[in-house]
Write an enzyme that holds these catalytic residues in place. Structure first.
Site, PDB file in Angstrom:
ATOM      1  CE  LYS A 129       1.008 -12.214   1.863  1.00 23.68           C
ATOM      2  NZ  LYS A 129       0.696 -11.756   0.504  1.00 23.68           N
ATOM      3  CE  LYS A 187      -1.281  -6.982   7.219  1.00 27.38           C
ATOM      4  NZ  LYS A 187      -0.315  -7.063   6.117  1.00 27.38           N
ATOM      5  CE  LYS A 228      -6.989  -7.275  -0.327  1.00 27.97           C
ATOM      6  NZ  LYS A 228      -6.019  -7.232  -1.416  1.00 27.97           N
TER       7      LYS A 228
HETATM    8  P1  AMP Z   1      -2.922  -5.779  -0.186  1.00 24.71           P
HETATM    9  O1  AMP Z   1      -4.313  -6.058   0.192  1.00 24.71           O
HETATM   10  O2  AMP Z   1      -1.947  -6.550   0.644  1.00 24.71           O
HETATM   11  O3  AMP Z   1      -2.641  -5.833  -1.646  1.00 24.71           O
HETATM   12  O4  AMP Z   1      -2.690  -4.262   0.233  1.00 24.71           O
HETATM   13  C1  AMP Z   1      -3.064  -3.162  -0.562  1.00 24.71           C
HETATM   14  C2  AMP Z   1      -2.677  -1.874   0.127  1.00 24.71           C
HETATM   15  O5  AMP Z   1      -3.396  -1.735   1.361  1.00 24.71           O
HETATM   16  C3  AMP Z   1      -1.192  -1.803   0.509  1.00 24.71           C
HETATM   17  O6  AMP Z   1      -0.716  -0.478   0.308  1.00 24.71           O
HETATM   18  C4  AMP Z   1      -1.178  -2.149   1.965  1.00 24.71           C
HETATM   19  O7  AMP Z   1      -0.083  -1.571   2.658  1.00 24.71           O
HETATM   20  C5  AMP Z   1      -2.489  -1.536   2.442  1.00 24.71           C
HETATM   21  N1  AMP Z   1      -2.997  -2.247   3.620  1.00 24.71           N
HETATM   22  C6  AMP Z   1      -3.333  -3.567   3.694  1.00 24.71           C
HETATM   23  N2  AMP Z   1      -3.777  -3.875   4.937  1.00 24.71           N
HETATM   24  C7  AMP Z   1      -3.715  -2.725   5.650  1.00 24.71           C
HETATM   25  C8  AMP Z   1      -4.042  -2.386   7.013  1.00 24.71           C
HETATM   26  N3  AMP Z   1      -4.524  -3.295   7.864  1.00 24.71           N
HETATM   27  N4  AMP Z   1      -3.855  -1.103   7.401  1.00 24.71           N
HETATM   28  C9  AMP Z   1      -3.376  -0.158   6.545  1.00 24.71           C
HETATM   29  N5  AMP Z   1      -3.044  -0.414   5.263  1.00 24.71           N
HETATM   30  C10 AMP Z   1      -3.216  -1.676   4.812  1.00 24.71           C
END
Ligand code: AMP
Ligand code: TRP
Length: 349
Positions: A115, A207, A210
């Site tokens: 990041k 990956k 967002k």
């Molecule tokens: P975040 O959007 O970073 O707050 O992620 C929220 C949840 O979604 C966390 O448990 C992440 O590990 C999961 N997550 C985010 N991106 C992915 C992805 N590409 N594949 C699987 N899990 C994800």
């Protein structure tokens, strides 16, 4: 306060479009765990501001994630749903953990490196200390199980290291105050299923995220049927037909990703999907995948859109959730401060 034997905690950042990776990697697990455990699900707005968030957007995105939780099937009446900044104990415990965690531990965090990129000197101090706040989120509830996607594994290990160091550094005090042998549990990550790491639809080695500038890289929970179908149709693949066995997916990241997504959406295994589609071309498979994605996500997107039109309802959910959360986190912080030796008012027994 008595330690729970099973308590689930997880968090999602309000930083933009929730996508299929969030849904399959995390939120579907949040939903199924509700049947068995006491669950606490948090919209982590304090984490979001480790990078710039426009004040004009933060409340909206926080409500959107809350709406997604509810639309996916999380029950805020039976469990706890709230936003992090309303429960001061998270920030307070994070400060104490800043003094427990070591610079060397945080220096190893790959998410910070990703990041912060080349501009490490310019990253916020909060971005560096982010994993300590995450440990505080979990341990303020003495949670034992944490459903997350694969990318959070390292942060969970750090949480365990912090819990363990606290238990060891303060062992004598923990014992002398009658808290038993240890105070914090070492929380277990729950990283399971065929889609713990959903990849970008444009590049199977990246990956799904967002923050990817291309909207074609992800399926958003609020995409309509046409957008889902178009994104699946345009998803990158390779010229070979689909293999009949899972080993045949090796070194074919895009094929592996789409098969994994299909399996997760259909609640089955990659092997089963390949039994069905192996030997065939991608076009038929993609059509079936698009139909399935629309069938699964369509009702969720519609319900999210309905809920965000009622911000007063969402705010009430977050308010009530924060109240319930404080009832757990407040006494835990009181314990922790007693253990560490701070002067503070006695709790009425
Ligand atoms: P975040 O959007 O970073 O707050 O992620 C929220 C949840 O979604 C966390 O448990 C992440 O590990 C999961 N997550 C985010 N991106 C992915 C992805 N590409 N594949 C699987 N899990 C994800
Ligand atoms: N760091 C997590 C992510 O980016 C979000 C998060 C914050 C979290 N606090 C948490 C996840 C506590 C699980 C438990 O996805």
């Amino acid at each position: 306060m008595k330690a729970p034997t099973h308590r689930v905690f997880s968090g999602v950042q309000p930083t933009g479009n929730l996508h299929l990776g969030n849904y399959l990697g995390a939120i579907t697990r949040f939903v199924t765990l509700q049947d068995e455990f006491e669950c606490i699900y948090c919209v982590v707005d304090l984490h979001a501001v480790t990078v710039w968030q426009d004040p004009a957007d933060l409340a909206r995105t926080t409500r959107e994630v809350t709406a997604a939780f509810i639309a996916c099937g999380i029950d805020p009446k039976k469990h706890i749903v709230f936003n992090q900044s309303q429960v001061v104990q998270h920030a307070e415990l994070a400060w104490l953990f800043n003094c427990i965690a070591r610079m060397g531990w945080l220096n190893r965090m790959t998410q910070f490196k990703e990041k912060a990129g080349k501009h490490k000197e310019n990253a916020s101090v909060g971005l560096f200390a982010y994993p300590n706040l995450m440990a505080a989120d979990i341990l303020a509830y003495r949670a034992t199980h944490v459903p997350v996607g694969e990318d959070q594994k390292q942060h969970l290990e750090l949480t365990r290291d912090i819990a363990q160091k606290f238990n060891i550094d303060y062992a004598k005090s923990i014992d002398s105050h009658g808290f038993g042998e240890t105070y914090f549990p070492l929380p277990e990550p729950l990283i399971q299923g065929p889609a713990t790491r959903v990849m970008s639809l444009r590049d199977g080695t990246k990956k799904m995220s967002k923050s990817d500038p291309s909207d074609y890289s992800r399926i958003n929970l609020t995409d309509d049927a046409d957008a889902v179908a178009l994104k699946v149709r345009k998803a990158k693949t390779d010229p070979e037909p689909l293999p009949s066995e899972a080993e045949g997916l090796a070194k074919r990241p895009e094929a592996e990703n789409l098969v994994g997504i299909y399996a997760a959406l259909a609640d089955t295994t990659k092997e089963e999907i390949l039994r069905q589609f192996g030997g065939g071309q991608f076009s038929a498979f993609k059509q079936a995948l698009a139909d399935l994605a629309v069938e699964r996500l369509g009702p969720i997107g519609a319900e999210m859109n309905r809920l965000v039109k009622d911000p007063a309802y969402i705010d009430q959910v977050l308010h009530d959730g924060a109240e319930k959360a404080r009832l757990i986190a407040g006494p835990v912080l009181h314990d922790v401060k007693t253990i560490m030796g701070f002067v503070q008012p006695r709790l009425l027994k």
